[in-house]
Enzyme design. Structure first.
Site, PDB file in Angstrom:
ATOM      1  N   SER A 239       0.993  -1.079  -0.016  1.00  0.00           N
ATOM      2  CA  SER A 239       0.056   0.139  -0.163  1.00  0.00           C
ATOM      3  C   SER A 239       0.681   1.055  -0.033  1.00  0.00           C
ATOM      4  O   SER A 239       1.908   1.196   0.374  1.00  0.00           O
ATOM      5  CB  SER A 239      -0.756  -0.060   1.162  1.00  0.00           C
TER       6      SER A 239
ATOM      7  N   TYR B 234      -2.070  -0.774  10.393  1.00  0.00           N
ATOM      8  CA  TYR B 234      -2.164  -1.126   9.132  1.00  0.00           C
ATOM      9  C   TYR B 234      -1.177  -0.576   8.160  1.00  0.00           C
ATOM     10  O   TYR B 234      -0.422  -1.505   7.493  1.00  0.00           O
ATOM     11  CB  TYR B 234      -3.548  -0.642   8.392  1.00  0.00           C
TER      12      TYR B 234
ATOM     13  N   LYS C 188       1.984  -2.679   6.217  1.00  0.00           N
ATOM     14  CA  LYS C 188       2.177  -2.586   4.921  1.00  0.00           C
ATOM     15  C   LYS C 188       3.749  -2.124   4.677  1.00  0.00           C
ATOM     16  O   LYS C 188       4.646  -2.507   3.503  1.00  0.00           O
ATOM     17  CB  LYS C 188       1.480  -1.539   4.276  1.00  0.00           C
TER      18      LYS C 188
END
Length: 273
Positions: A164, A177, A181
């Protein structure tokens, strides 16, 4: 006015993208995890459009069935199975069914990822940290490792990991999160030499804000939408098919001398690690 112009440009892209007819993946077999909607579904469709036989998978049987039926109705060679990537027996079945249905494996696209909460890093609970890292990082590694017996039999094996933009430029309210990533960028780099010794390429894709259900919180309000598009040089959100085209390139022999890299697909959003 701005949103109208942006929507028109996106529609024009979608129309032109649907007319793309390449055959770079003829004779290849691919697995795409979390591939019943969003980016995963678009990648599965594009790989199949380019000639690959594709195994669809996700956690819910109904979603797998729907996705397979839709792609088969387009004349594409696909099959499907339920696979929660956090369950060892389901990962094992995914590889066994792929070998049984299609004879082997050439391309693994590891797309499954979660973000169960909206919070900053220091406001996140330990349970959230464990859950996100278990699925987003550890299970990515396990899928890679468990795919090796099949990939080593391929003439042009490739692994693609979906990271991401948040891995480069953390999103404040997607704290853990974002860290997970970033860890995937390291996983790609750390394994590229070892995998190259086996003739296997590994690369990543780091999408920016793509118009999917998972990213909806980043663009659903007028304020967040304006912020999202203004952070992009192209002044619009990305579409899943724009990520899928990059995946097809990385999986193909056109990318035969590329490994250990991550391609940012963000419309020019500034991203530096």
């Amino acid at each position: 006015m701005l949103r109208t112009a942006i929507n028109q440009s996106v529609r024009q892209f979608s129309a032109s993208a649907s007319s793309i007819k390449c055959h770079r993946l003829e004779g290849k077999v691919a697995i795409v995890t979390a591939s019943t909607e969003g980016i995963g579904f678009s990648i599965a469709r594009r790989l199949a459009q380019e000639g690959a036989k594709v195994m669809i998978s996700s956690r819910k049987e109904a979603n797998v069935k729907k996705a397979v039926e839709e792609l088969k109705s387009e004349g594409l060679q696909v099959a499907g199975t339920v696979c929660h990537v956090g369950k060892a027996e389901e990962r094992k079945n995914l590889f066994e069914k792929t070998k049984s249905d299609f004879g082997g494996l050439d391309i693994l696209v590891s797309n499954a990822g979660i973000n169960p909460v909206v919070s900053t890093v220091l406001d996140s609970d330990e349970e959230v940290w464990d859950k996100i890292f278990d699925i987003n990082v550890k299970c990515m590694y396990l899928l890679m490792k468990e795919s090796l017996p099949l990939l080593k039999c391929s003439k042009s094996p490739s692994i693609i990991i979906i990271s991401s933009l948040a891995g480069y430029q953390p999103f404040n309210l997607l704290g853990i999160y974002s860290i997970s990533k970033t860890a995937l960028l390291g996983l790609i780099k750390a394994t590229s030499s070892e995998l190259a010794n086996e003739g296997i390429r590994i690369n990543g894709i780091a999408p920016g804000i793509i118009k999917t259900k998972m990213a909806k919180m980043l663009y659903e309000s007028e304020e967040s939408h304006e912020f999202a598009i203004m952070s992009s040089s192209m002044r619009r959100l990305g579409m899943p098919d724009e990520v899928a085209g990059v995946a097809a390139f990385l999986a193909s022999d056109d990318a035969s001398y590329i490994t250990g890299e991550t391609v940012i697909v963000s419309g020019g959003t500034n991203a530096r690690l």
